[in-house]
Design an enzyme around this catalytic site. Structure first.
Site: not given
Ligand SMILES: C[S@@+](CC[C@H](N)C(=O)[O-])C[C@H]1O[C@@H](n2cnc3c(N)ncnc32)[C@H](O)[C@@H]1O
Length: 283
Positions: A39, A149
């Site tokens: 990532r 979130d």
């Protein structure tokens, strides 16, 4: 190793782990090493850097707020689905039914729920769709769901209320009927459900701007990424924001550890608040 991937030394992995812990409370196990490489390598290349050390130095010295956020977004795990751990929604329906149908209810037609760590929105939309279907009276109530979130990408995706048709696979025909379709065959959250959910980015490790009290909090499959002291602190704070006797729903592989005495376990990973914030002002 993929040609675009950048090698990660033990020391660099440790530095990434420390940084994501400091920023997001996320404790990464050794098993996350591959995830870190895959990532972050793309981001490092895009910044025209060629090592993790250079990237971490860049973030520390002159990384913008967006670049720090991109680091966090890259390292979160956002797996979710509609009606995940679905017995929670049956419990919630029964509990809210008791409030909605109680002629002497002290809520005065007001309901506040929080989905903490909502990812791409499937959890808060499932709450909205199942409660509105089970209790049509709620359409006239002051009924709001806050969905938060830390990952700003998932929050933006959630706001669209649009999903792939495949995201409903495995759901019963009755549940599938709760969703709309658009011309392109995508799934859409109907407006009556979408309009009661407010999405915001919020880091659970930082100050929480809302004051509650909430009738229920869903914090499922989020605490698994935190160490025990971090989990306990967070669940204690959630207890303080819940009304007395209101419910906290957590993930099936999670537990409240040493703060379990502040709650009563009433079902599989369903906890009833013993303490609470009944005197606080509105969320
Ligand atoms: C696996 S998903 C769970 C989604 C949903 N609650 C469910 O059970 O299907 C975990 C979510 O927690 C979020 N998260 C991780 N650390 C967080 C933090 N410090 N503050 C807020 N959210 C966080 C991640 O971004 C991710 O979207």
């Amino acid at each position: 190793m993929d040609s675009g991937e950048i090698s990660l030394s033990d020391r660099e992995f440790e530095a990434v782990r420390n940084k994501v812990y400091d920023l997001a409370g996320i404790s990464m196990s050794d098993a996350k090493r591959t995830l870190v490489v895959s990532r972050l390598s793309k981001i490092i290349r895009r910044l025209n850097l060629d090592t993790f050390t250079a990237y971490l130095d860049h973030l520390d010295r002159n990384g913008s707020a967006d670049e720090v956020q991109e680091f966090i977004n890259a390292l979160t795990t956002n797996l979710t689905r509609f009606f995940r751990e679905d017995h929670h929604f049956d419990h919630l329906n029964d509990y809210i039914g008791g409030i909605v149908n109680d002629p002497a209810n002290p809520n005065k037609s007001r309901l506040r729920l929080w989905s903490a760590g909502c990812s791409t929105g499937q959890e808060p939309y499932t709450i909205a769709l199942s409660l509105l279907a089970a209790h049509p009276k709620l359409k006239t109530w002051d009924f709001k769901i806050l969905a938060t979130d830390i990952d700003t990408n998932v929050v933006e995706k959630a706001k669209t209320g649009v999903y792939k048709a495949g995201d409903l696979s495995g759901l019963s025909p009755e549940r599938v009927k709760l969703f709309d379709r658009d011309g392109a065959g995508n799934v859409r959250i109907p407006d009556h459900a979408r309009s009661i959910v407010t999405f915001k980015s919020l880091n659970l490790m930082e100050a929480w701007p809302m004051r509650g009290p909430f009738d229920a909090i869903f914090c499922r499959n989020v605490a698994i990424y935190f160490n025990k002291p971090t989990q306990e602190k967070m669940f204690t704070r959630m207890g303080e924001l819940l009304k007395p006797n209101a419910f906290l729903y957590i993930g099936h592989s999670e537990n409240l550890n040493s703060v379990a005495d502040k709650f009563k376990l009433v079902g599989k990973t369903v906890y009833q608040n013993k303490l609470g914030a009944s005197a606080r002002s509105a969320a």
